[in-house]
Design a protein around this motif. Structure first.
Motif, PDB file in Angstrom:
ATOM      1  N   PRO A 240       0.804  -1.404  -0.028  1.00 51.11           N
ATOM      2  CA  PRO A 240      -0.011   0.065   0.038  1.00 51.11           C
ATOM      3  C   PRO A 240       0.871   1.384   0.015  1.00 51.11           C
ATOM      4  O   PRO A 240       1.834   1.209   0.477  1.00 51.11           O
ATOM      5  N   ILE A 241       0.359   2.221  -0.633  1.00 47.31           N
ATOM      6  CA  ILE A 241       0.874   3.782  -0.624  1.00 47.31           C
ATOM      7  C   ILE A 241      -0.054   4.603   0.190  1.00 47.31           C
ATOM      8  O   ILE A 241      -1.033   4.696  -0.275  1.00 47.31           O
ATOM      9  N   VAL A 242       0.497   5.239   1.142  1.00 51.51           N
ATOM     10  CA  VAL A 242      -0.093   6.113   1.923  1.00 51.51           C
ATOM     11  C   VAL A 242       0.199   7.706   1.603  1.00 51.51           C
ATOM     12  O   VAL A 242       1.341   7.955   1.717  1.00 51.51           O
ATOM     13  N   LEU A 243      -0.515   8.381   0.959  1.00 51.35           N
ATOM     14  CA  LEU A 243      -0.423   9.867   0.821  1.00 51.35           C
ATOM     15  C   LEU A 243      -1.245  10.770   1.629  1.00 51.35           C
ATOM     16  O   LEU A 243      -2.190  11.426   1.323  1.00 51.35           O
ATOM     17  N   ASN A 244      -0.672  11.071   2.585  1.00 49.20           N
ATOM     18  CA  ASN A 244      -1.360  12.083   3.684  1.00 49.20           C
ATOM     19  C   ASN A 244      -0.865  13.430   3.638  1.00 49.20           C
ATOM     20  O   ASN A 244       0.436  13.836   3.705  1.00 49.20           O
ATOM     21  N   LEU A 245      -1.755  14.459   3.493  1.00 48.55           N
ATOM     22  CA  LEU A 245      -1.515  15.813   3.663  1.00 48.55           C
ATOM     23  C   LEU A 245      -0.296  16.247   2.828  1.00 48.55           C
ATOM     24  O   LEU A 245       0.727  16.795   3.166  1.00 48.55           O
ATOM     25  N   LEU A 246      -0.391  15.910   1.642  1.00 52.51           N
ATOM     26  CA  LEU A 246       0.969  16.308   0.822  1.00 52.51           C
ATOM     27  C   LEU A 246       1.021  17.603   0.295  1.00 52.51           C
ATOM     28  O   LEU A 246       0.199  18.229   0.071  1.00 52.51           O
ATOM     29  N   SER A 247       2.180  18.060  -0.079  1.00 51.31           N
ATOM     30  CA  SER A 247       2.334  19.562  -0.614  1.00 51.31           C
ATOM     31  C   SER A 247       2.024  19.415  -2.045  1.00 51.31           C
ATOM     32  O   SER A 247       1.721  18.284  -2.626  1.00 51.31           O
ATOM     33  N   ASP A 248       1.781  20.439  -2.709  1.00 51.86           N
ATOM     34  CA  ASP A 248       1.466  20.574  -4.231  1.00 51.86           C
ATOM     35  C   ASP A 248       2.671  19.747  -4.991  1.00 51.86           C
ATOM     36  O   ASP A 248       2.393  18.831  -5.835  1.00 51.86           O
ATOM     37  N   ASP A 249       3.837  19.858  -4.576  1.00 53.54           N
ATOM     38  CA  ASP A 249       4.860  19.296  -5.274  1.00 53.54           C
ATOM     39  C   ASP A 249       4.781  17.705  -4.916  1.00 53.54           C
ATOM     40  O   ASP A 249       4.891  17.086  -6.111  1.00 53.54           O
ATOM     41  N   GLU A 250       4.779  17.347  -3.837  1.00 53.61           N
ATOM     42  CA  GLU A 250       4.539  16.034  -3.557  1.00 53.61           C
ATOM     43  C   GLU A 250       3.236  15.216  -4.179  1.00 53.61           C
ATOM     44  O   GLU A 250       3.251  14.176  -4.824  1.00 53.61           O
ATOM     45  N   MET A 251       2.200  16.032  -4.275  1.00 50.77           N
ATOM     46  CA  MET A 251       0.938  15.527  -4.839  1.00 50.77           C
ATOM     47  C   MET A 251       1.143  15.533  -6.559  1.00 50.77           C
ATOM     48  O   MET A 251       0.612  14.671  -7.033  1.00 50.77           O
ATOM     49  N   SER A 252       1.859  16.529  -7.029  1.00 53.21           N
ATOM     50  CA  SER A 252       2.191  16.300  -8.454  1.00 53.21           C
ATOM     51  C   SER A 252       3.024  15.231  -8.841  1.00 53.21           C
ATOM     52  O   SER A 252       2.813  14.577  -9.870  1.00 53.21           O
ATOM     53  N   ARG A 253       4.015  14.847  -8.031  1.00 54.89           N
ATOM     54  CA  ARG A 253       4.673  13.556  -8.536  1.00 54.89           C
ATOM     55  C   ARG A 253       3.922  12.414  -8.059  1.00 54.89           C
ATOM     56  O   ARG A 253       4.119  11.453  -8.720  1.00 54.89           O
ATOM     57  N   SER A 254       2.991  12.233  -7.153  1.00 53.58           N
ATOM     58  CA  SER A 254       2.203  10.935  -6.711  1.00 53.58           C
ATOM     59  C   SER A 254       1.098  10.965  -7.806  1.00 53.58           C
ATOM     60  O   SER A 254       0.281   9.656  -7.839  1.00 53.58           O
ATOM     61  N   ALA A 255       0.273  11.852  -8.170  1.00 49.72           N
ATOM     62  CA  ALA A 255      -0.906  11.704  -9.167  1.00 49.72           C
ATOM     63  C   ALA A 255      -0.374  11.235 -10.319  1.00 49.72           C
ATOM     64  O   ALA A 255       0.554  11.218 -10.556  1.00 49.72           O
ATOM     65  N   PRO A 256      -1.540  10.600 -10.846  1.00 52.84           N
ATOM     66  CA  PRO A 256      -1.450   9.988 -12.169  1.00 52.84           C
ATOM     67  C   PRO A 256      -0.777  10.607 -13.207  1.00 52.84           C
ATOM     68  O   PRO A 256       0.174  10.564 -14.102  1.00 52.84           O
ATOM     69  N   VAL A 287      -6.817  -0.500  -5.984  1.00 52.59           N
ATOM     70  CA  VAL A 287      -7.998   0.576  -5.341  1.00 52.59           C
ATOM     71  C   VAL A 287      -7.240   1.680  -4.816  1.00 52.59           C
ATOM     72  O   VAL A 287      -6.458   1.845  -4.121  1.00 52.59           O
ATOM     73  N   SER A 288      -7.834   2.765  -5.491  1.00 49.71           N
ATOM     74  CA  SER A 288      -7.504   4.211  -5.087  1.00 49.71           C
ATOM     75  C   SER A 288      -8.395   4.853  -4.079  1.00 49.71           C
ATOM     76  O   SER A 288      -9.780   4.833  -4.580  1.00 49.71           O
ATOM     77  N   MET A 289      -8.200   5.196  -2.858  1.00 48.98           N
ATOM     78  CA  MET A 289      -9.132   5.950  -1.932  1.00 48.98           C
ATOM     79  C   MET A 289      -8.507   7.187  -1.785  1.00 48.98           C
ATOM     80  O   MET A 289      -7.459   7.681  -1.657  1.00 48.98           O
ATOM     81  N   VAL A 290      -9.760   8.224  -1.477  1.00 47.95           N
ATOM     82  CA  VAL A 290      -9.340   9.614  -1.069  1.00 47.95           C
ATOM     83  C   VAL A 290     -10.256  10.046   0.039  1.00 47.95           C
ATOM     84  O   VAL A 290     -11.175   9.514   0.242  1.00 47.95           O
ATOM     85  N   ARG A 291      -9.448  11.095   0.828  1.00 48.04           N
ATOM     86  CA  ARG A 291     -10.330  11.674   1.770  1.00 48.04           C
ATOM     87  C   ARG A 291     -10.303  13.110   1.455  1.00 48.04           C
ATOM     88  O   ARG A 291      -9.274  13.554   1.031  1.00 48.04           O
ATOM     89  N   ALA A 292     -11.387  13.757   1.903  1.00 46.66           N
ATOM     90  CA  ALA A 292     -11.292  15.191   1.547  1.00 46.66           C
ATOM     91  C   ALA A 292     -12.065  15.994   3.015  1.00 46.66           C
ATOM     92  O   ALA A 292     -12.744  15.569   4.037  1.00 46.66           O
ATOM     93  N   GLY A 293     -11.812  17.370   2.876  1.00 45.14           N
ATOM     94  CA  GLY A 293     -12.673  18.107   3.956  1.00 45.14           C
ATOM     95  C   GLY A 293     -12.131  17.806   5.232  1.00 45.14           C
ATOM     96  O   GLY A 293     -11.078  17.759   5.571  1.00 45.14           O
ATOM     97  N   ALA A 294     -12.941  17.598   6.165  1.00 47.25           N
ATOM     98  CA  ALA A 294     -12.711  17.250   7.620  1.00 47.25           C
ATOM     99  C   ALA A 294     -12.380  16.092   7.865  1.00 47.25           C
ATOM    100  O   ALA A 294     -12.312  15.745   8.911  1.00 47.25           O
ATOM    101  N   SER A 295     -12.528  15.069   6.986  1.00 48.88           N
ATOM    102  CA  SER A 295     -12.023  13.557   7.209  1.00 48.88           C
ATOM    103  C   SER A 295     -10.578  13.536   7.616  1.00 48.88           C
ATOM    104  O   SER A 295      -9.744  14.283   6.927  1.00 48.88           O
ATOM    105  N   PRO A 296     -10.238  12.687   8.656  1.00 44.32           N
ATOM    106  CA  PRO A 296      -8.875  12.680   8.914  1.00 44.32           C
ATOM    107  C   PRO A 296      -8.035  11.675   8.005  1.00 44.32           C
ATOM    108  O   PRO A 296      -8.471  11.404   6.817  1.00 44.32           O
ATOM    109  N   ALA A 297      -6.737  12.242   8.054  1.00 43.96           N
ATOM    110  CA  ALA A 297      -5.704  11.334   7.265  1.00 43.96           C
ATOM    111  C   ALA A 297      -6.079   9.819   7.545  1.00 43.96           C
ATOM    112  O   ALA A 297      -6.257   9.593   8.366  1.00 43.96           O
ATOM    113  N   PHE A 298      -5.472   9.156   6.379  1.00 45.96           N
ATOM    114  CA  PHE A 298      -5.397   7.628   6.621  1.00 45.96           C
ATOM    115  C   PHE A 298      -4.433   7.255   7.840  1.00 45.96           C
ATOM    116  O   PHE A 298      -3.311   7.661   7.577  1.00 45.96           O
ATOM    117  N   ASP A 299      -4.930   6.227   8.549  1.00 45.29           N
ATOM    118  CA  ASP A 299      -3.828   5.713   9.591  1.00 45.29           C
ATOM    119  C   ASP A 299      -3.530   4.056   9.190  1.00 45.29           C
ATOM    120  O   ASP A 299      -3.942   3.707   8.207  1.00 45.29           O
TER     121      ASP A 299
END
Length: 581
Positions: A240-256, A287-299
């Motif tokens: 599994p790959i956990v992507l919690n609270l990424l910066s824009d640069d980190e998200m750019s590298r991890s997104a498709p 399987v790709s899952m995301v959380r948004a808004g007030a949902s907590p990060a994945f633990d």
């Protein structure tokens, strides 16, 4: 206390208080420390002497103690239990520590209130065990739900959607299932070098993302993942790959692709979790899952649950993929074999129809054939190999080939069946089959039939009446029972249609076969030449109204998906052309 026991304040009492592992304290009426024992000092991470005259919040500001409880004890003198949690200045392996204890009012011998006495025990280990048991119970409930809801069909797309829907219910604000591309990409160009291509098979979103879910990609679309992004890394490592609270640069590298980042930000997506789908040593997808808004990060617990669900679902997906592959091969094989029946005698008009069972069932071994014989005769054959799937379809081709070889030069049907049965006994066969053979003679207006365990043929009169012909059934072919077959003669008047069929047309689960056959014999079809109300397919060349007749029979007996495959063969003599004037 025994009369001869140690007096209060004696060394024995001192040893009792200082030797216990329970934390003991005395708070004055102003709720400031008057006394703490060494055990409580160790819990708090503060020296004993440093407690004197200070409040609890001064010593352990990270612990949630309700001082109002102590004031109530001072006011009414009734002891109370207490619980608290948090972190003190002492180091701990627990993310949050927990204590249980009691408090009571302390007075001197004259009844003067001295303060509140506290006795505390740390129960962090018990709380962790209890939470772990609760998490295990919840995980088992989720897995039970997965066992009931995922894999209800043997089709890939519904199974993927079942997984995505369940993940949104228990774990994520949105979930996507991507399967590795099979190479057949509907005319799309191959992906660039280093790019991993998957096909999005399912998408599900909760209330917070439902309005913008289309921005995540529609099911059926292809997803090209840039090199080094999260999905290819997940597939490469199998972890599994956990992507919690990424910066824009980190998200750019991890997104498709980098183009996804503005949408993620506008939708409030802040965390992601990608889990591999693999079964029996083969990768299926992710399987790709995301959380948004007030949902907590994945633990870590989220990862464990997602991984367990993915492992469970992957088995169902692999079964569906294998079924889809086998079903496709079987269907194509059977269609190829049934698409080229032999040519009948020109004086005999024929029409055929094959209806596979529902999409959840493997195709069976139903088959038919026609063959022109010497003397203006035509061989009519209808068979049903036992079983389903590729094996039944392959065995069907063996029977059909053997029939064409064994038909000889117009021998009687019983002799042909015996010849085939002997060949099967000598060469061996995995699946027995029923078979109905007919020799149609349009010149004499006659037909001869012999049956190897097959249902009797029917005769449809020009006025639409249906009657069953009496053909005694012998043992199925390949059953190693010694073929004892009988040929019976049947008149075949002009304008009458011979109808051969497999059991899927009439049989119904839990119903006696005589009742099923009576339903066929009870049909009253429209008279010859009447318009069809059942949406009959256009007659093929030379087929006259036989295609319409077959459409009417199917409409009356099997209007919906049948429980088994249905094959039909209709034959009618072509009238001789009248004399020229």
């Amino acid at each position: 206390m025994q009369p001869d026991g140690p007096a209060p304040g004696s060394p024995v009492w001192q040893a009792l208080l200082e030797g216990t592992q329970a934390g003991v304290a005395l708070l004055g009426p102003d709720l400031r420390y008057l006394y703490v024992n060494p055990a409580l000092a160790r819990m708090n991470g503060v020296e004993v002497e440093a407690h004197a005259g200070r409040r609890i919040a001064d010593i352990v500001p990270g612990v949630d103690i309700d001082e109002e409880l102590f004031r109530q004890v001072l006011a009414d003198g009734r002891p109370r239990e207490l619980t608290s949690s948090g972190q003190t200045r002492a180091g701990s392996a627990h993310a949050r520590r927990h204590w249980r204890g009691c408090c009571h009012r302390v007075t001197d011998t004259g009844g003067r209130v001295l303060g509140v006495g506290l006795v505390l025990l740390e129960v962090s280990e018990d709380q962790e065990t209890r939470r772990e048991l609760e998490r295990t119970r919840e995980r088992l409930l989720v897995l039970d739900a997965a066992a009931m809801r995922i894999g209800s069909t043997l089709e890939m797309e519904p199974t993927c959607q079942e997984l995505a829907d369940l993940l949104v219910e228990v774990l994520a604000d949105a979930a996507m299932v991507e399967v590795l591309s099979s190479g057949e990409q509907d005319g799309h160009r191959p992906p660039p070098d280093g790019t991993v291509r998957l096909r999005r098979s399912a998408l599900s979103a909760g209330p917070s993302l439902r309005a913008v879910a289309a921005g995540l990609g529609e099911p059926g679309e292809y997803l090209d993942c840039q090199p080094g992004s999260a999905i290819p890394r997940c597939l490469r490592t199998g972890r599994p790959i956990v992507l919690n609270l990424l910066s824009d640069d980190e998200m750019s590298r991890s997104a498709p692709s980098t183009g996804h980042v503005p949408f993620y930000r506008s939708a409030g997506i802040h965390s992601g979790l990608i889990v591999p789908l693999a079964a029996r040593g083969e990768q299926i997808g992710t399987v790709s899952m995301v959380r948004a808004g007030a949902s907590p990060a994945f633990d870590e617990e989220d990862v464990a649950v997602a991984r367990a669900l993915a492992e469970r679902a992957a088995i169902s997906l692999d079964n569906a993929r294998r079924y889809t592959r086998e079903h496709g091969i079987a269907v194509e094989l059977q269609r190829a074999l049934l698409a080229v029946p032999g040519a009948p005698n020109p004086r005999v008009d024929t029409a055929t129809r094959y209806l596979p069972a529902g999409a959840d069932d493997l195709v069976g071994g139903d088959w038919f054939d026609t063959l022109a014989l010497p003397g203006g005769l035509t061989l009519l054959a209808m068979g049903d190999v036992m079983g389903h799937g590729v094996g039944a379809a392959v065995e069907m081709s063996h029977y059909r080939s053997m029939l064409r070889v064994g038909a000889g030069e117009g021998d009687a049907p019983d002799r042909v069946l015996r010849r085939i049965d002997r060949l099967l006994a000598a060469g061996g066969v995995e699946r027995p089959a029923t078979c109905l053979l007919g020799i149609a003679d349009p010149l004499r207006g006659a037909a001869w039939f012999s049956s190897a365990g097959h249902l009797p043929p029917a005769l449809v009169a020009p006025d639409g009446r249906v009657s069953l012909l009496d053909v005694p059934p012998g043992p199925p072919l390949g059953a190693d029972l010694g073929g004892r077959y009988e040929t019976v003669y049947q008149p075949w008047p002009p304008g009458h249609t011979l109808l051969l069929y497999t059991d899927g047309l009439v049989e119904r689960r839990g119903e006696d076969i005589d009742t099923s056959l009576a339903r066929l014999a009870g049909l009253r079809l429209p008279p010859e030449g009447a318009p069809s109300a059942e949406g009959a397919v256009p007659a093929r060349a030379g087929g006259g109204s036989l295609d319409a007749l077959l459409a009417r029979v199917v409409h009356r007996l099997a209007p919906d998906a049948a429980e088994d495959d249905v094959a039909l063969l209709a034959a009618r003599a072509v009238p001789e052309p009248g004399p020229r004037r």
